[in-house]
Design a protein around this motif. Sequence first.
Motif: not given
Length: 181
Positions: A49-75
């Motif tokens: 369960k801890s490993e799954v939570q870490n993977m979910i957390s990592m995926a969420n962080l990667e999504l936030m990074v991707s969105e921030r880069i994408s939004n800044s490129k759009d700007k």
Amino acid sequence: RNKKIKMTLVEKMTLTISIVSAVFALGSLIVSIISMVKTNNHAKTSINKSEVQNMISMANLELMVSERISNSKDKVGDITMIISPLIAKKNASGLTADEQGTLDAQSKVLDSAIENNINAYEDACTKYLDEKIDKVRFKKSYHTEIRQLVESEKLQSYFNPVTSKFKGILKVYDEWNNLEK
């Protein structure tokens, strides 16, 4: 010649107590083994369960990074679309004072947007270096973009190895592109 062994009452009681003690000890051993197996299974489940939570957390962080880069490129792209006709007109026939003021203001906004975009990459590279995001997936996604950023002639002022504040980007660029490592 058949000798019968006669036991005294005390010996019989001692034997009975010993047998009862052995049964309790055996029961305690069985309970301990069952408890150990259940605890081990629970620990494995908790780790999974801890490993799954870490993977979910990592995926969420990667999504936030991707969105921030994408939004800044759009700007940057949006501001470039506004500024391009003004630059073309300036080069062709010149600008009025109002148009020149708009061009100057938009140029400052563009510079800010470019720096914000580079900051998004810097944040992403720092997370990469800290191993907070999947390194293999990050490299696949951003290898070309980071190389283009660092090697862009227009952005050289941001990536001077001595004075740059974008050390994370430079470290990642060096890690991926320095063939001597």
